[in-house]
Design an enzyme around this catalytic site. Structure first.
Site, PDB file in Angstrom:
ATOM      1  N   CYS A  50       0.811  -1.213   0.000  1.00  0.00           N
ATOM      2  CA  CYS A  50       0.000   0.000   0.000  1.00  0.00           C
ATOM      3  C   CYS A  50       0.847   1.267   0.000  1.00  0.00           C
ATOM      4  O   CYS A  50       1.955   1.283   0.539  1.00  0.00           O
ATOM      5  CB  CYS A  50      -0.883   0.027   1.228  1.00  0.00           C
ATOM      6  SG  CYS A  50      -1.880  -1.430   1.444  1.00  0.00           S
TER       7      CYS A  50
ATOM      8  N   ARG B 223       5.646  -0.103  -5.919  1.00  0.00           N
ATOM      9  CA  ARG B 223       5.560  -0.893  -4.698  1.00  0.00           C
ATOM     10  C   ARG B 223       4.625  -2.089  -4.844  1.00  0.00           C
ATOM     11  O   ARG B 223       4.673  -3.003  -4.030  1.00  0.00           O
ATOM     12  CB  ARG B 223       5.076  -0.016  -3.550  1.00  0.00           C
ATOM     13  CG  ARG B 223       6.069   1.055  -3.158  1.00  0.00           C
ATOM     14  CD  ARG B 223       5.417   2.111  -2.300  1.00  0.00           C
ATOM     15  NE  ARG B 223       4.966   1.571  -1.040  1.00  0.00           N
ATOM     16  CZ  ARG B 223       5.681   1.589   0.083  1.00  0.00           C
ATOM     17  NH1 ARG B 223       6.866   2.130   0.088  1.00  0.00           N
ATOM     18  NH2 ARG B 223       5.214   1.088   1.198  1.00  0.00           N
TER      19      ARG B 223
ATOM     20  N   TRP C 201      -2.832  -2.787  -1.553  1.00  0.00           N
ATOM     21  CA  TRP C 201      -2.412  -4.171  -1.821  1.00  0.00           C
ATOM     22  C   TRP C 201      -3.218  -5.019  -0.866  1.00  0.00           C
ATOM     23  O   TRP C 201      -3.058  -4.922   0.347  1.00  0.00           O
ATOM     24  CB  TRP C 201      -0.904  -4.287  -1.571  1.00  0.00           C
ATOM     25  CG  TRP C 201      -0.298  -5.580  -2.005  1.00  0.00           C
ATOM     26  CD1 TRP C 201       0.040  -5.941  -3.278  1.00  0.00           C
ATOM     27  CD2 TRP C 201       0.116  -6.663  -1.167  1.00  0.00           C
ATOM     28  NE1 TRP C 201       0.617  -7.176  -3.283  1.00  0.00           N
ATOM     29  CE2 TRP C 201       0.670  -7.648  -2.001  1.00  0.00           C
ATOM     30  CE3 TRP C 201       0.064  -6.907   0.199  1.00  0.00           C
ATOM     31  CZ2 TRP C 201       1.178  -8.849  -1.527  1.00  0.00           C
ATOM     32  CZ3 TRP C 201       0.560  -8.102   0.685  1.00  0.00           C
ATOM     33  CH2 TRP C 201       1.117  -9.063  -0.172  1.00  0.00           C
TER      34      TRP C 201
ATOM     35  N   ASN D 109      -2.170   2.198   5.605  1.00  0.00           N
ATOM     36  CA  ASN D 109      -1.220   1.117   5.291  1.00  0.00           C
ATOM     37  C   ASN D 109      -1.022   0.305   6.558  1.00  0.00           C
ATOM     38  O   ASN D 109      -0.922   0.885   7.643  1.00  0.00           O
ATOM     39  CB  ASN D 109       0.159   1.672   4.913  1.00  0.00           C
ATOM     40  CG  ASN D 109       0.162   2.376   3.578  1.00  0.00           C
ATOM     41  OD1 ASN D 109      -0.840   2.381   2.877  1.00  0.00           O
ATOM     42  ND2 ASN D 109       1.287   2.976   3.244  1.00  0.00           N
ATOM     43  N   GLY D 110      -0.878  -1.008   6.411  1.00  0.00           N
ATOM     44  CA  GLY D 110      -0.614  -1.841   7.586  1.00  0.00           C
ATOM     45  C   GLY D 110      -1.776  -2.763   7.874  1.00  0.00           C
ATOM     46  O   GLY D 110      -2.705  -2.898   7.066  1.00  0.00           O
TER      47      GLY D 110
ATOM     48  N   GLU E 247      18.526 -17.307  -6.448  1.00  0.00           N
ATOM     49  CA  GLU E 247      18.130 -15.961  -6.870  1.00  0.00           C
ATOM     50  C   GLU E 247      17.688 -15.979  -8.341  1.00  0.00           C
ATOM     51  O   GLU E 247      16.704 -15.330  -8.703  1.00  0.00           O
ATOM     52  CB  GLU E 247      19.299 -14.991  -6.631  1.00  0.00           C
ATOM     53  CG  GLU E 247      19.080 -13.565  -7.071  1.00  0.00           C
ATOM     54  CD  GLU E 247      17.877 -12.867  -6.428  1.00  0.00           C
ATOM     55  OE1 GLU E 247      17.313 -13.366  -5.456  1.00  0.00           O
ATOM     56  OE2 GLU E 247      17.487 -11.816  -6.964  1.00  0.00           O
TER      57      GLU E 247
ATOM     58  N   LYS F  53      13.966 -14.937  -9.620  1.00  0.00           N
ATOM     59  CA  LYS F  53      13.703 -13.916 -10.650  1.00  0.00           C
ATOM     60  C   LYS F  53      12.770 -14.487 -11.709  1.00  0.00           C
ATOM     61  O   LYS F  53      11.803 -13.846 -12.106  1.00  0.00           O
ATOM     62  CB  LYS F  53      14.999 -13.466 -11.349  1.00  0.00           C
ATOM     63  CG  LYS F  53      15.948 -12.605 -10.561  1.00  0.00           C
ATOM     64  CD  LYS F  53      15.447 -11.238 -10.218  1.00  0.00           C
ATOM     65  CE  LYS F  53      14.650 -11.258  -8.978  1.00  0.00           C
ATOM     66  NZ  LYS F  53      15.140 -10.890  -7.725  1.00  0.00           N
TER      67      LYS F  53
ATOM     68  N   GLU G 236       9.195 -14.964 -10.345  1.00  0.00           N
ATOM     69  CA  GLU G 236       8.532 -13.696 -10.015  1.00  0.00           C
ATOM     70  C   GLU G 236       7.956 -13.003 -11.246  1.00  0.00           C
ATOM     71  O   GLU G 236       6.857 -12.477 -11.205  1.00  0.00           O
ATOM     72  CB  GLU G 236       9.544 -12.712  -9.396  1.00  0.00           C
ATOM     73  CG  GLU G 236       9.806 -12.906  -7.927  1.00  0.00           C
ATOM     74  CD  GLU G 236      10.849 -11.913  -7.402  1.00  0.00           C
ATOM     75  OE1 GLU G 236      10.639 -11.392  -6.311  1.00  0.00           O
ATOM     76  OE2 GLU G 236      11.866 -11.658  -8.084  1.00  0.00           O
TER      77      GLU G 236
ATOM     78  N   HIS H  38      18.963 -36.670  -5.327  1.00  0.00           N
ATOM     79  CA  HIS H  38      18.141 -37.010  -4.162  1.00  0.00           C
ATOM     80  C   HIS H  38      16.695 -36.568  -4.354  1.00  0.00           C
ATOM     81  O   HIS H  38      15.976 -36.354  -3.384  1.00  0.00           O
ATOM     82  CB  HIS H  38      18.734 -36.363  -2.902  1.00  0.00           C
ATOM     83  CG  HIS H  38      20.105 -36.857  -2.593  1.00  0.00           C
ATOM     84  ND1 HIS H  38      20.370 -38.165  -2.248  1.00  0.00           N
ATOM     85  CD2 HIS H  38      21.303 -36.231  -2.623  1.00  0.00           C
ATOM     86  CE1 HIS H  38      21.668 -38.317  -2.057  1.00  0.00           C
ATOM     87  NE2 HIS H  38      22.261 -37.150  -2.289  1.00  0.00           N
TER      88      HIS H  38
ATOM     89  N   LYS I 202       6.671  -4.507  -3.826  1.00  0.00           N
ATOM     90  CA  LYS I 202       8.078  -4.154  -3.697  1.00  0.00           C
ATOM     91  C   LYS I 202       8.496  -4.126  -2.243  1.00  0.00           C
ATOM     92  O   LYS I 202       9.560  -4.593  -1.875  1.00  0.00           O
ATOM     93  CB  LYS I 202       8.287  -2.774  -4.331  1.00  0.00           C
ATOM     94  CG  LYS I 202       9.707  -2.262  -4.266  1.00  0.00           C
ATOM     95  CD  LYS I 202      10.557  -3.003  -5.265  1.00  0.00           C
ATOM     96  CE  LYS I 202      12.014  -2.673  -5.167  1.00  0.00           C
ATOM     97  NZ  LYS I 202      12.828  -3.751  -5.755  1.00  0.00           N
TER      98      LYS I 202
HETATM   99  C1  G6P Z   1       9.597  -8.187  -1.369  1.00  0.00           C
HETATM  100  C2  G6P Z   1      10.215  -7.805  -2.691  1.00  0.00           C
HETATM  101  C3  G6P Z   1      11.520  -8.559  -2.878  1.00  0.00           C
HETATM  102  C4  G6P Z   1      12.444  -8.315  -1.707  1.00  0.00           C
HETATM  103  C5  G6P Z   1      11.783  -8.660  -0.378  1.00  0.00           C
HETATM  104  C6  G6P Z   1      12.606  -8.174   0.802  1.00  0.00           C
HETATM  105  O1  G6P Z   1       9.169  -9.499  -1.415  1.00  0.00           O
HETATM  106  O2  G6P Z   1       9.333  -8.086  -3.752  1.00  0.00           O
HETATM  107  O3  G6P Z   1      12.146  -8.126  -4.070  1.00  0.00           O
HETATM  108  O4  G6P Z   1      13.609  -9.081  -1.855  1.00  0.00           O
HETATM  109  O5  G6P Z   1      10.514  -8.009  -0.285  1.00  0.00           O
HETATM  110  O6  G6P Z   1      12.645  -6.780   0.769  1.00  0.00           O
HETATM  111  P1  G6P Z   1      13.754  -5.876   1.429  1.00  0.00           P
HETATM  112  O7  G6P Z   1      13.349  -4.480   1.097  1.00  0.00           O
HETATM  113  O8  G6P Z   1      13.696  -6.150   2.913  1.00  0.00           O
HETATM  114  O9  G6P Z   1      15.072  -6.256   0.865  1.00  0.00           O
END
Ligand code: G6P
Length: 609
Positions: A2, A27, A74, A98-99, A481, A485, A488, A504, A604
């Site tokens: 949010c 975000r 969100w 927000n929250g 990672e 990616k 996502e 395994h 985000k």
């Molecule tokens: C969200 C984002 C990720 C990020 C994670 C941790 O899930 O989409 O890209 O890695 O939060 O966020 P931070 O700001 O704590 O690195």
């Protein structure tokens, strides 16, 4: 997650609020809305979907007014639809939030008993109803907000307007960021400096439990007990340009290509010809690190993967024990904290709810102190940590993190080398590692040149539903990672394994429909990885291998493709090999036509639990 923007100005604010919301789009959100006070009325527009859809509704039926609040939502409580979108109106009050309010069910039941009828499923509407209830008992808006937030449990940043008090916005925060933008003859509230940078660079970051009241020519902050408070005014260095996409098709692509610069910035004035420079951790940093006997790293998502790489590095070069854990697990279990352990939080945003809560929890667990590795200087994680090492990635807009990850690796490499020296690593090896690290921006730049080849490779994934990623040692987290990616942004199901685990379980999945992406740096584990690749090949799996130019891998021995990249040395190789994996995910997503910068269901900055 949010976002909030609010304004008290002489000019009409709806267009400003829309610009602010657009700056917060990165975000992640699923509905948007705004409300403006004009002529004793609250005018409101809300829509499911993007800000532009809400904007179109506003344009079709615009309204003037100099006081307003706006929000991107969100979904947490209740599906993304217009009724659940903010602002929520109760009586004379409109409110954005927000929250998450944890005691909202009890509050809602109580209000319903008193005859309040709710129109949404959200926890937010409860806050609006409470504020309106207090106003109906004769309180001014500010006191009504103070009385309301004192009874809330959970996390909130709110902005509220009332029909009875034109020209005034009241905000409050606990556990979610809220800041004030100070303009000339106008004032603003926002959940993130990015939302305000188009209108002012003068920012006041509110403290926990602050309540703030703005009009166009006044601003007053209060603590929760209603006493006036002073907070520092900052000049934000963010520029509106930093969030322009320029020649790139997506922010993610721009941010991938910004990595040589971002990594060089993160190294600047921190490493020199004789190694790591003094005082890179700021006041008290070296004293704290001198006491370190072990490290607990806590993070979420991509930042967690950076922490996993650091475990390999710090244990190998500094010989200190490191454990790495996701924050949402750590905060709810009784971790054992050996004497002399340093708590380290890694976070791009510095506002991730679980990471922040874990850091607060760590305070009662007996650590020698806390270190934050973070990209946002005024964030909660940075402000609450004892010492910090900032990544200097600049604003990262794409939801899928790229330059934040490689700059985190850069900061963690600096930490590793500082500790390695302190723990007596021999100087020849130390010097070699330092020169590798100084070469990192260049090595990343060279890796970026493989984009055309990677576009070709991406074509093979368009119709795939699954992919496996393999790596060994510090390249296992790099494989994790890479798979994160891909899933996502392309929505292809991808998993990563340490290559030795293949037989395994995951080998059972390998057939001609399963692309297997392997990272093959040069090093002692290369031969072992080659055997793992043979296991895939023998099952007809299609291999895509990113290999170091120094690694001897026979191109014919792989059914599939091999791309040879100069990793620039064993130490920095994880950061370098990350780049082709980012590009692969990016181009697969582009070919599949997904919303690359704002993938579905993701945010985000995850400021709720
Ligand atoms: C969200 C984002 C990720 C990020 C994670 C941790 O899930 O989409 O890209 O890695 O939060 O966020 P931070 O700001 O704590 O690195």
């Amino acid at each position: 997650m949010c976002g909030i923007v609010a304004a008290a100005a002489q000019r009409d604010v709806a267009p400003l609020l829309i610009v602010g919301l657009k700056a917060l789009e990165y975000r992640g959100y699923d509905s948007a809305g705004l409300a403006v006070l004009e002529g004793g009325e609250v005018h409101r527009v809300r829509a499911k979907g993007k800000v532009r859809e809400m904007e179109a509704l506003y344009q079709a039926n615009p309204f003037p007014g100099g006081t307003g609040i706006a929000h991107t939502r969100w979904a947490t409580h209740g599906v993304p639809n217009e009724a659940n979108a903010h602002p929520h109106v109760a009586g004379r009050v409109a409110l954005v939030h927000n929250g998450i309010i944890e005691n909202y069910a009890a509050l809602r039941a109580q209000l319903q008993k008193n005859g309040h009828v709710f129109t949404s499923e959200t926890d937010t509407e409860v806050i609006a109803a409470l504020v309106d209830h207090h106003i109906s008992k004769g309180m001014p808006l500010r006191d009504a907000v103070l009385a309301t937030v004192r009874g809330l449990e959970g996390a909130y940043a709110i902005a509220v307007i009332s029909r009875d008090e034109p020209g005034r916005v009241v905000g409050a925060r606990r556990g979610a960021p809220l800041l004030v933008g100070v303009g000339i003859g106008e004032n603003f509230l926002g959940s993130d400096a990015q939302a305000l940078i188009q209108v002012t660079n003068k920012i006041i970051y509110l403290d926990e439990d602050d309540v703030v009241e703005i009009t166009r020519d006044s601003l007053q902050i209060y603590t929760l007990d209603g006493k006036p408070a002073e907070r520092t005014l900052h000049e934000s260095e963010l520029s509106a340009d930093a969030v322009e996409r320029g020649e790139y098709r997506h922010y993610m692509q721009k941010e991938i290509f910004e990595q040589p610069r971002a990594v060089a910035d993160t190294l600047e004035a921190r490493i020199g010809p004789n190694g790591i420079l003094p005082n890179i951790f700021g006041a008290g940093g070296e004293e704290l690190l001198a006491k370190v006997k072990g490290i607990h790293i806590i993070a979420c998502g991509t930042s967690y993967h950076a922490g996993m790489v650091a475990k390999y590095w710090i244990e190998e070069y500094a010989r200190l024990p490191v454990s790495v854990e996701v924050a949402s697990e750590y905060r709810y279990r009784e971790a054992v904290v050996p004497e002399g352990t340093l708590f380290t939080a890694i976070s791009q945003s510095g506002e991730t709810a679980d990471t922040l809560a874990a850091m607060r929890e760590s305070r009662r667990r007996g650590y020698i102190g806390t270190l934050a590795i973070c990209n946002v200087p005024e964030s909660s994680v940075v402000r609450e940590a004892d010492v910090k090492l900032m990544t200097r990635a600049g604003p990262e807009i794409g939801v899928a993190s790229t330059k934040a990850f490689t700059t985190q690796l850069t900061a963690l490499a600096l930490l590793t080398l500082h500790l390695a020296k302190q723990q007596g690593l021999d100087s020849k090896r130390y010097n070699d590692l330092c020169s590798q690290l100084q070469h990192l921006p260049r090595a990343i730049e060279d890796a970026l040149k493989f984009e055309p080849e990677i576009v070709e490779l991406a074509g093979r994934f368009i119709l795939r539903h699954h992919a496996l990623f393999l790596g060994r040692g510090a390249h296992y987290p790099v494989a994790l990672e890479g798979s994160l990616k891909l899933k996502e942004i392309s929505y292809i199901h991808a998993e990563a394994y340490p290559a030795g685990e293949l037989k395994h379980g995951p080998l059972a999945l390998v057939d001609e429909d399963m692309p297997v992406v392997a990272v093959a740096p040069n090093g002692p584990l290369l031969d072992k990885l080659k055997s793992n690749l043979q296991e895939v090949r023998a099952r007809g799996g299609e291999l895509i291998v990113f290999a170091d130019t120094a690694a001897h891998i026979d191109g014919n021995a792989t059914r599939g493709s091999i791309l040879r990249i100069d990793a620039g040395g064993e130490f920095i190789a994880p950061a370098v090999f990350t780049v082709p994996l980012q590009l692969l995910a990016y181009h697969v997503a582009v070919l599949r036509g997904t919303d690359v910068d704002q993938p579905r269901n993701l945010a985000k900055s995850v400021t709720v639990e």
